[in-house]
Design a protein around this motif. Structure first.
Motif, PDB file in Angstrom:
ATOM      1  N   GLY A  66       0.789  -1.232   0.000  1.00 17.43           N
ATOM      2  CA  GLY A  66       0.000   0.000   0.000  1.00 17.43           C
ATOM      3  C   GLY A  66       0.820   1.281   0.000  1.00 17.43           C
ATOM      4  N   ASP A  67       2.127   1.173   0.093  1.00 18.96           N
ATOM      5  CA  ASP A  67       2.971   2.371   0.148  1.00 18.96           C
ATOM      6  C   ASP A  67       3.235   2.946  -1.248  1.00 18.96           C
ATOM      7  N   GLU A  68       3.630   4.232  -1.240  1.00 20.65           N
ATOM      8  CA  GLU A  68       3.978   4.906  -2.501  1.00 20.65           C
ATOM      9  C   GLU A  68       5.476   5.161  -2.529  1.00 20.65           C
ATOM     10  N   VAL A  69       6.135   4.613  -3.521  1.00 20.28           N
ATOM     11  CA  VAL A  69       7.588   4.738  -3.652  1.00 20.28           C
ATOM     12  C   VAL A  69       7.910   5.672  -4.812  1.00 20.28           C
ATOM     13  N   THR A  70       8.867   6.554  -4.579  1.00 20.10           N
ATOM     14  CA  THR A  70       9.380   7.386  -5.667  1.00 20.10           C
ATOM     15  C   THR A  70      10.857   7.100  -5.821  1.00 20.10           C
ATOM     16  N   THR A  71      11.263   6.758  -7.033  1.00 20.64           N
ATOM     17  CA  THR A  71      12.676   6.509  -7.320  1.00 20.64           C
ATOM     18  C   THR A  71      13.214   7.683  -8.143  1.00 20.64           C
ATOM     19  N   ILE A  72      14.494   7.604  -8.491  1.00 23.90           N
ATOM     20  CA  ILE A  72      15.101   8.672  -9.293  1.00 23.90           C
ATOM     21  C   ILE A  72      14.342   8.863 -10.614  1.00 23.90           C
ATOM     22  N   GLY A  76      12.007  12.958 -12.376  1.00 22.32           N
ATOM     23  CA  GLY A  76      12.250  13.696 -13.617  1.00 22.32           C
ATOM     24  C   GLY A  76      12.752  12.738 -14.673  1.00 22.32           C
ATOM     25  N   SER A  77      13.018  13.265 -15.839  1.00 27.14           N
ATOM     26  CA  SER A  77      13.488  12.424 -16.954  1.00 27.14           C
ATOM     27  C   SER A  77      14.659  13.135 -17.622  1.00 27.14           C
ATOM     28  N   GLN A  85      17.653  17.343  -9.890  1.00 28.23           N
ATOM     29  CA  GLN A  85      18.448  16.754 -10.974  1.00 28.23           C
ATOM     30  C   GLN A  85      19.136  17.856 -11.783  1.00 28.23           C
ATOM     31  N   SER A  86      18.398  18.935 -12.098  1.00 32.07           N
ATOM     32  CA  SER A  86      18.983  20.048 -12.857  1.00 32.07           C
ATOM     33  C   SER A  86      20.119  20.700 -12.085  1.00 32.07           C
ATOM     34  N   ALA A  87      19.938  20.834 -10.782  1.00 36.77           N
ATOM     35  CA  ALA A  87      20.975  21.478  -9.963  1.00 36.77           C
ATOM     36  C   ALA A  87      22.247  20.617  -9.935  1.00 36.77           C
ATOM     37  N   PHE A  88      22.094  19.296  -9.859  1.00 36.85           N
ATOM     38  CA  PHE A  88      23.268  18.418  -9.892  1.00 36.85           C
ATOM     39  C   PHE A  88      23.986  18.536 -11.241  1.00 36.85           C
ATOM     40  N   CYS A 105      17.724  11.582  -4.468  1.00 38.70           N
ATOM     41  CA  CYS A 105      16.522  11.207  -3.700  1.00 38.70           C
ATOM     42  C   CYS A 105      16.674  11.656  -2.248  1.00 38.70           C
ATOM     43  N   SER A 106      17.847  11.427  -1.684  1.00 38.31           N
ATOM     44  CA  SER A 106      18.083  11.794  -0.288  1.00 38.31           C
ATOM     45  C   SER A 106      17.968  13.309  -0.100  1.00 38.31           C
ATOM     46  N   ALA A 107      18.584  14.064  -1.004  1.00 37.05           N
ATOM     47  CA  ALA A 107      18.564  15.528  -0.889  1.00 37.05           C
ATOM     48  C   ALA A 107      17.150  16.069  -1.029  1.00 37.05           C
ATOM     49  N   THR A 108      16.369  15.458  -1.900  1.00 34.08           N
ATOM     50  CA  THR A 108      14.990  15.911  -2.101  1.00 34.08           C
ATOM     51  C   THR A 108      14.191  15.780  -0.808  1.00 34.08           C
ATOM     52  N   ALA A 109      14.289  14.626  -0.167  1.00 37.60           N
ATOM     53  CA  ALA A 109      13.553  14.421   1.084  1.00 37.60           C
ATOM     54  C   ALA A 109      14.156  15.242   2.212  1.00 37.60           C
TER      55      ALA A 109
END
Ligand code: FES
Ligand code: FES
Length: 166
Positions: A66-72, A76-77, A85-88, A105-109
Motif C-alpha cells: 500500500g505504500d507509494e515509492v518514488t525513485t530517481i 524527472g526524466s 536533478q537540474s541542480a546536480f 533522492c536523499s537531498a529531495t527528502a
C-alpha cells in the motif's frame, strides 16, 4: 498486496525475503536505484517511501503493502529533469554517477525535513526553523557516500535547489 512505484501499481513478490531494492531493480525494471553495499552503509539505494527517504536495501518489499515509492526515475526524466536533478547537472555534482540517484533522492527528502523544522545534529537553535547551511547539508547527507569525492559540488547543487546562494 501491491505497491505503487512512481505512480504505477506493482504486485509485491511472494517471497518475503525480497528487498525493496531488488524489487525495484528486478521486477519493476527501475535500475536507476543503485546497489552499493547492500548493508545500509552507503546510501546508493535511497528512495522515497511516502515522501520519506529510506535505504531500500534494508527494507523487505512485502512490508510496504500500500505504500507509494518514488525513485530517481520518478523525480524527472532526461528531457525534463526535476529541480534537484537540474541542480546536480549545473554544479557537476557527480563524477562516475553511481551514488547520484541516491544523493538526489536523499537531498529531495532532506530539504522537506528542514522545511518541516526537523533539527539535525548540526542545528544550533532548536527553537527556530533550521537554516540551510553547508554544515546542515553535510550533516543531513552524511548517510550518502560518494567514492568519487564530489561532495563540494553536491552541497552546491543542493543549496541551489533549495534556493540558497550556492
Ligand atoms: S546499497 Fe543500500 S545503503 Fe548501500
Ligand atoms: S559520483 Fe562516483 S561515487 Fe559519487
Amino acid at each position: 498486496m501491491a505497491i505503487t512505484i512512481n505512480g504505477q501499481e506493482h504486485a509485491l513478490p511472494d517471497d518475503p525475503r525480497v528487498t525493496l531494492l531488488d524489487l525495484l531493480r528486478g521486477d519493476a525494471g527501475l535500475t536507476g536505484t543503485k546497489k552499493g553495499c547492500d548493508h545500509g552503509q552507503c546510501g546508493a539505494c535511497t528512495v522515497l517511501v511516502n515522501g520519506m527517504r529510506i535505504n531500500s536495501c534494508l527494507a523487505l518489499a512485502v512490508t510496504h503493502d500500500g505504500d507509494e515509492v518514488t525513485t530517481i526515475e520518478g523525480l524527472g526524466s532526461p528531457t525534463e529533469p526535476g529541480v534537484m536533478q537540474s541542480a546536480f547537472l549545473a554544479h557537476d555534482g557527480f563524477q562516475c554517477g553511481y551514488c547520484t540517484p541516491g544523493q538526489i533522492c536523499s537531498a529531495t527528502a532532506m530539504l522537506e525535513e528542514i522545511k518541516a523544522g526537523w533539527p539535525s545534529d548540526a542545528t544550533e537553535d532548536l527553537e527556530g526553523a533550521p537554516e540551510i547551511t553547508g554544515e546542515e547539508i553535510r550533516e543531513r547527507m552524511s548517510g550518502n557516500l560518494c567514492r568519487c569525492g564530489a561532495y563540494t559540488n553536491i552541497v552546491a547543487a543542493i543549496r541551489e535547489a533549495a534556493g540558497e546562494d550556492a
